[in-house]
Design a protein around this motif. Structure first.
Motif, short mmCIF file in Angstrom:
data_model
loop_
_atom_site.label_atom_id
_atom_site.label_comp_id
_atom_site.label_asym_id
_atom_site.label_seq_id
_atom_site.Cartn_x
_atom_site.Cartn_y
_atom_site.Cartn_z
N GLY A 62 -0.13 -7.06 -4.24
CA GLY A 62 1.43 -6.64 -3.73
C GLY A 62 2.52 -7.16 -4.52
N PRO A 63 3.31 -6.24 -5.06
CA PRO A 63 4.58 -6.52 -5.88
C PRO A 63 5.45 -7.73 -5.36
CG PRO A 63 4.38 -4.22 -5.78
CD PRO A 63 3.42 -4.80 -4.72
N ALA A 64 5.98 -8.60 -6.06
CA ALA A 64 6.61 -9.76 -5.66
C ALA A 64 7.79 -9.11 -5.02
CB ALA A 64 7.07 -10.72 -6.79
N ASN A 65 8.56 -9.85 -3.99
CA ASN A 65 9.91 -9.60 -3.46
C ASN A 65 9.87 -8.05 -2.99
OD1 ASN A 65 11.05 -11.95 -4.62
ND2 ASN A 65 11.02 -10.67 -6.59
N THR A 66 8.79 -7.81 -2.37
CA THR A 66 8.55 -6.64 -1.60
C THR A 66 8.00 -6.99 -0.21
OG1 THR A 66 6.52 -5.90 -2.32
CG2 THR A 66 8.24 -5.22 -3.68
N ILE A 130 -1.64 1.66 -10.75
CA ILE A 130 -0.32 1.39 -11.35
C ILE A 130 0.70 2.30 -10.63
CG2 ILE A 130 1.31 0.89 -13.28
CD1 ILE A 130 -1.16 0.03 -14.93
N GLY A 131 0.38 3.50 -10.58
CA GLY A 131 1.26 4.36 -9.86
C GLY A 131 1.46 4.14 -8.57
N LEU A 132 0.54 3.86 -7.84
CA LEU A 132 0.38 3.27 -6.38
C LEU A 132 1.38 2.13 -6.41
CD1 LEU A 132 -3.03 4.42 -5.55
CD2 LEU A 132 -1.00 5.14 -4.54
N LYS A 133 1.12 1.26 -7.13
CA LYS A 133 1.93 -0.15 -7.17
C LYS A 133 3.50 0.28 -7.21
CE LYS A 133 2.41 -2.72 -10.56
NZ LYS A 133 2.53 -3.61 -11.84
N GLN A 134 3.69 1.36 -8.32
CA GLN A 134 5.14 1.68 -8.45
C GLN A 134 5.72 2.23 -7.19
OE1 GLN A 134 7.08 0.97 -10.90
NE2 GLN A 134 5.39 -0.32 -11.93
N GLU A 135 4.78 2.86 -6.18
CA GLU A 135 5.23 3.54 -5.30
C GLU A 135 5.50 2.42 -4.14
OE1 GLU A 135 4.11 6.74 -1.86
OE2 GLU A 135 2.81 6.57 -3.39
N MET A 136 4.83 1.34 -4.17
CA MET A 136 5.04 0.09 -3.32
C MET A 136 6.47 -0.42 -3.76
SD MET A 136 1.34 -2.12 -3.52
CE MET A 136 0.05 -1.47 -2.71
N ILE A 137 6.74 -0.44 -4.70
CA ILE A 137 8.02 -0.90 -5.52
C ILE A 137 9.11 -0.16 -5.03
CG2 ILE A 137 9.29 -1.71 -7.43
CD1 ILE A 137 6.62 -2.60 -8.68
N SER A 138 8.84 1.18 -5.05
CA SER A 138 9.89 2.09 -4.50
C SER A 138 10.28 2.10 -3.07
CB SER A 138 9.73 3.54 -5.08
OG SER A 138 9.52 3.74 -6.46
N ASN A 139 9.29 1.60 -2.45
CA ASN A 139 9.30 1.60 -0.93
C ASN A 139 9.35 0.07 -0.37
OD1 ASN A 139 9.27 4.52 0.10
ND2 ASN A 139 7.94 4.46 -1.72
#
Length: 151
Positions: A62-66, A130-139
Motif C-alpha cells: 500500500g502506498p505511503a500517506n494513503t 503498478i497501474g493498480l497501485k496508481q489507482e490506490m494513490i488516486s483514491n
C-alpha cells in the motif's frame, strides 16, 4: 506421407502461436524473480513447476500517506492462452475499495480498469500491478475494509 506433412504443419503453427506467449511470460518471470522493477509490487508463478505460465500471484504494498499505507494486498493473476494479445485476469484476494475492483469478489473489472479498457500487448504483469497501485494513490482517501479481510 502427405497426412504426416499436414499434421506436422499444424503442430508447427500451434507452437509458433504459443511460443511468443511462453517466451514473453518467461521474461516476465525472470524480471519478477530478480526484483528489478518497482519495489512496491511483486509477482511470480503460483506453482514453481507450472510450465504453462498460467497462474500467478501478485502483491502490492500500500502506498505511503494513503488509506492503503502499511498493508500488503494479495492478488491472483491468470494469463490465458491469448496473453499478451488479450489482458490477463486479476483478482484481489485481500479486500480493497478502489473503483475498478468488484466489491463482491475482488475481480479487477475489465471495463473499469483503464489499462484493460485500452489494452496494449506491451503491458506486463508488473505494469498492471503498478497501474493498480496508481489507482490506490488516486483514491488515497477511500475508506478501506479492515486489514486482513479477504474475499
Amino acid at each position: 506421407v502427405q497426412k504426416l506433412h499436414l499434421r506436422t504443419n499444424q503442430i508447427d503453427k500451434k507452437m509458433e502461436s504459443s511460443a511468443p506467449r511462453t517466451f514473453r511470460l518467461y521474461e516476465e518471470l525472470e524480471k519478477g524473480e530478480k526484483g528489478l522493477g518497482d519495489q512496491a509490487v511483486s509477482y511470480g508463478l503460483s506453482k514453481g513447476d507450472d510450465q504453462t505460465f498460467t497462474l500467478w500471484n501478485g502483491t502490492i504494498v500500500g502506498p505511503a500517506n494513503t488509506n492503503f499505507d502499511n498493508r500488503i494486498y494479495f492478488l491472483e493473476i491468470e494469463c490465458g492462452p491469448h496473453y499478451p494479445a488479450q489482458p490477463p485476469t486479476f483478482k484481489f484476494t485481500s479486500k480493497i475499495n478502489i473503483p475498478s475492483v468488484n466489491q463482491n469478489n475482488g475481480v479487477v473489472e475489465p471495463n473499469k480498469f483503464p489499462m484493460f479498457v485500452q489494452w496494449r500487448s506491451e503491458y506486463t504483469i508488473e505494469k498492471i500491478l503498478i497501474g493498480l497501485k496508481q489507482e490506490m494513490i488516486s483514491n488515497r482517501k477511500n475508506a478501506q475494509p479492515a486489514d486482513g479481510e479477504f474475499y
